[in-house]
Write a protein that holds these residues in place. Sequence first.
Motif, mmCIF file in Angstrom:
data_model
loop_
_atom_site.group_PDB
_atom_site.id
_atom_site.type_symbol
_atom_site.label_atom_id
_atom_site.label_comp_id
_atom_site.label_asym_id
_atom_site.label_seq_id
_atom_site.Cartn_x
_atom_site.Cartn_y
_atom_site.Cartn_z
ATOM 1 N N VAL A 74 0.834 -1.207 0.000
ATOM 2 C CA VAL A 74 0.000 0.000 0.000
ATOM 3 C C VAL A 74 0.865 1.253 0.000
ATOM 4 O O VAL A 74 0.628 2.193 -0.771
ATOM 5 C CB VAL A 74 -0.955 -0.007 1.212
ATOM 6 C CG1 VAL A 74 -1.632 1.352 1.372
ATOM 7 C CG2 VAL A 74 -2.003 -1.098 1.053
ATOM 8 N N PHE A 75 1.884 1.282 0.852
ATOM 9 C CA PHE A 75 2.761 2.454 0.900
ATOM 10 C C PHE A 75 3.521 2.632 -0.415
ATOM 11 O O PHE A 75 3.728 3.762 -0.872
ATOM 12 C CB PHE A 75 3.743 2.341 2.067
ATOM 13 C CG PHE A 75 3.164 2.731 3.396
ATOM 14 C CD1 PHE A 75 2.534 3.954 3.567
ATOM 15 C CD2 PHE A 75 3.251 1.879 4.482
ATOM 16 C CE1 PHE A 75 1.996 4.325 4.791
ATOM 17 C CE2 PHE A 75 2.714 2.234 5.711
ATOM 18 C CZ PHE A 75 2.084 3.458 5.866
ATOM 19 N N THR A 76 3.940 1.525 -1.009
ATOM 20 C CA THR A 76 4.632 1.615 -2.297
ATOM 21 C C THR A 76 3.718 2.215 -3.357
ATOM 22 O O THR A 76 4.119 3.103 -4.125
ATOM 23 C CB THR A 76 5.109 0.221 -2.741
ATOM 24 O OG1 THR A 76 5.973 -0.327 -1.741
ATOM 25 C CG2 THR A 76 5.859 0.293 -4.061
ATOM 26 N N PHE A 77 2.474 1.734 -3.393
ATOM 27 C CA PHE A 77 1.506 2.260 -4.355
ATOM 28 C C PHE A 77 1.190 3.730 -4.073
ATOM 29 O O PHE A 77 1.185 4.563 -4.993
ATOM 30 C CB PHE A 77 0.222 1.433 -4.303
ATOM 31 C CG PHE A 77 -0.946 2.082 -4.990
ATOM 32 C CD1 PHE A 77 -1.045 2.077 -6.372
ATOM 33 C CD2 PHE A 77 -1.939 2.717 -4.256
ATOM 34 C CE1 PHE A 77 -2.110 2.692 -7.016
ATOM 35 C CE2 PHE A 77 -3.007 3.328 -4.886
ATOM 36 C CZ PHE A 77 -3.091 3.319 -6.270
ATOM 37 N N LEU A 78 0.918 4.060 -2.820
ATOM 38 C CA LEU A 78 0.545 5.436 -2.481
ATOM 39 C C LEU A 78 1.663 6.412 -2.816
ATOM 40 O O LEU A 78 1.416 7.502 -3.353
ATOM 41 C CB LEU A 78 0.190 5.533 -0.998
ATOM 42 C CG LEU A 78 -1.144 4.929 -0.563
ATOM 43 C CD1 LEU A 78 -1.307 5.052 0.945
ATOM 44 C CD2 LEU A 78 -2.307 5.613 -1.279
ATOM 45 N N ARG A 79 2.887 6.034 -2.503
ATOM 46 C CA ARG A 79 4.014 6.915 -2.796
ATOM 47 C C ARG A 79 4.135 7.169 -4.294
ATOM 48 O O ARG A 79 4.238 8.318 -4.741
ATOM 49 C CB ARG A 79 5.307 6.293 -2.259
ATOM 50 C CG ARG A 79 6.567 7.089 -2.590
ATOM 51 C CD ARG A 79 7.808 6.355 -2.105
ATOM 52 N NE ARG A 79 9.021 7.104 -2.415
ATOM 53 C CZ ARG A 79 9.681 7.026 -3.564
ATOM 54 N NH1 ARG A 79 9.240 6.210 -4.525
ATOM 55 N NH2 ARG A 79 10.771 7.749 -3.772
ATOM 56 N N ALA A 80 4.118 6.088 -5.068
ATOM 57 C CA ALA A 80 4.292 6.233 -6.516
ATOM 58 C C ALA A 80 3.124 6.990 -7.143
ATOM 59 O O ALA A 80 3.324 7.865 -7.996
ATOM 60 C CB ALA A 80 4.440 4.857 -7.161
ATOM 61 N N ALA A 81 1.895 6.664 -6.726
ATOM 62 C CA ALA A 81 0.719 7.320 -7.299
ATOM 63 C C ALA A 81 0.671 8.798 -6.919
ATOM 64 O O ALA A 81 0.365 9.661 -7.759
ATOM 65 C CB ALA A 81 -0.552 6.608 -6.833
ATOM 66 N N ALA A 82 0.968 9.096 -5.663
ATOM 67 C CA ALA A 82 0.955 10.499 -5.229
ATOM 68 C C ALA A 82 2.008 11.310 -5.975
ATOM 69 O O ALA A 82 1.751 12.448 -6.406
ATOM 70 C CB ALA A 82 1.191 10.577 -3.722
ATOM 71 N N MET A 83 3.187 10.728 -6.147
ATOM 72 C CA MET A 83 4.241 11.445 -6.859
ATOM 73 C C MET A 83 3.887 11.644 -8.329
ATOM 74 O O MET A 83 4.069 12.730 -8.884
ATOM 75 C CB MET A 83 5.562 10.683 -6.731
ATOM 76 C CG MET A 83 6.190 10.765 -5.350
ATOM 77 S SD MET A 83 7.674 9.739 -5.190
ATOM 78 C CE MET A 83 8.703 10.395 -6.500
ATOM 79 N N GLU A 84 3.356 10.603 -8.955
ATOM 80 C CA GLU A 84 3.114 10.653 -10.398
ATOM 81 C C GLU A 84 1.925 11.530 -10.764
ATOM 82 O O GLU A 84 1.984 12.299 -11.733
ATOM 83 C CB GLU A 84 2.894 9.232 -10.924
ATOM 84 C CG GLU A 84 2.783 9.137 -12.436
ATOM 85 C CD GLU A 84 4.087 9.476 -13.135
ATOM 86 O OE1 GLU A 84 4.022 9.937 -14.298
ATOM 87 O OE2 GLU A 84 5.163 9.291 -12.527
ATOM 88 N N TYR A 85 0.847 11.433 -9.989
ATOM 89 C CA TYR A 85 -0.405 12.073 -10.397
ATOM 90 C C TYR A 85 -0.746 13.341 -9.614
ATOM 91 O O TYR A 85 -1.663 14.062 -9.994
ATOM 92 C CB TYR A 85 -1.557 11.072 -10.265
ATOM 93 C CG TYR A 85 -1.363 9.853 -11.137
ATOM 94 C CD1 TYR A 85 -1.314 9.967 -12.523
ATOM 95 C CD2 TYR A 85 -1.187 8.589 -10.573
ATOM 96 C CE1 TYR A 85 -1.115 8.851 -13.323
ATOM 97 C CE2 TYR A 85 -0.990 7.471 -11.364
ATOM 98 C CZ TYR A 85 -0.953 7.608 -12.742
ATOM 99 O OH TYR A 85 -0.748 6.507 -13.538
#
Length: 370
Positions: A74-85
């Motif tokens: 979850v943290f991996t996804f949230l970090r990447a998604a927050a940074m990208e979008y």
Amino acid sequence: MSDTCIVENDRKLADFFNRHQIDLPVKIILPILIGHFLHLDICDKFIYISGRLPNGLYKKSLWDIAFLFFYFLVFTFLRAAAMEYVLKPMSVYLKVPRGKKLRFAEQSWLVIYYSISFGSGLAIFYNSPTWNDTSYFWRNYPVWELKGYFKYYYLLQFAFWIQQPFVLQIEAPRKDYTEYMVHHINTLLLISLSYCCNFTGVGNAVFVSMDLPDVLLCLAKTLHYLGYGLICDATFLAMVISWMYTRVYYYGRIIYSTYTEPDVYVPQFKLDPVHGFWFPHFVKYIILILMLGLYILIIFWTLMICKVVYRLVSNTGITDVRSDDEDESDETDPANPVQKASNNLLAPPPIKRKRALSKSEQIRNYAARR
């Protein structure tokens, strides 16, 4: 296999995970969530804490491993998604310099996380007896029945720190990679030991003492990338004050408490898992060694901070700990031909040079003109 090949393979693997930070976690998270909505009990073990007791408190459980795995994803996804979008588009809107956009997104994500973790950790710490008295780290040992919100807090922090060595591998290169990796491994060992051996009160205090300077340091970096010099300098000075108090002084107090107070307040040094005792006397020294290892890193970074303060006072300004050439490479992926082409759209067209004529061709041309 040569060292060069190993490094190249590691880099390829890191690049692969870097490109798939969103879709890979989703492929695992989504089936678990679907199973939860289909009322599959095993899926709930990944999403919610386990080990509930009849009195409403929680004990440790082997299912905690499943919880940690799920929230690592979850943290991996949230970090990447927050940074990208969110954060990268925000950097464009705020006109962050081209080579700093990725760094801005990384630091902004950390500001968000550390702010939440510090706020929640401080609320727990403030309402505990350890707030004003370090002896309560040890008086009630073993504390092996935890309130639900405390177990959530502790395991979510644990999952975040499990993710940090992974993030360090895939993010842009940094000069202090070795120090950070040592820090992350040391931190993970301390968290693991504190949770498994029922020292979570000490762990909560350490989390709080570490999180506040991180909030301010990451915020100062984001302000630096935005070009807000005066506000950045003020935030950095606030970070220095918090660093000196929480990391140098208060964390030092925790180490001193760990060295002196267990002998006074712990009822027995013994290994008795049935009754929650995971504290043979040698465990105290293992904890101390790990704490001192972390403290040595803190002192090392304190000296670096003092150098930055000197530069600030001498009007040379605050600079990021990572070099500019690392930052400039953030936006360009040499393995991406599409990006290469887009970066060259505004470049001037290549100059077409005439091929030099051979001696025989020169003679023929001369004869033709005659």
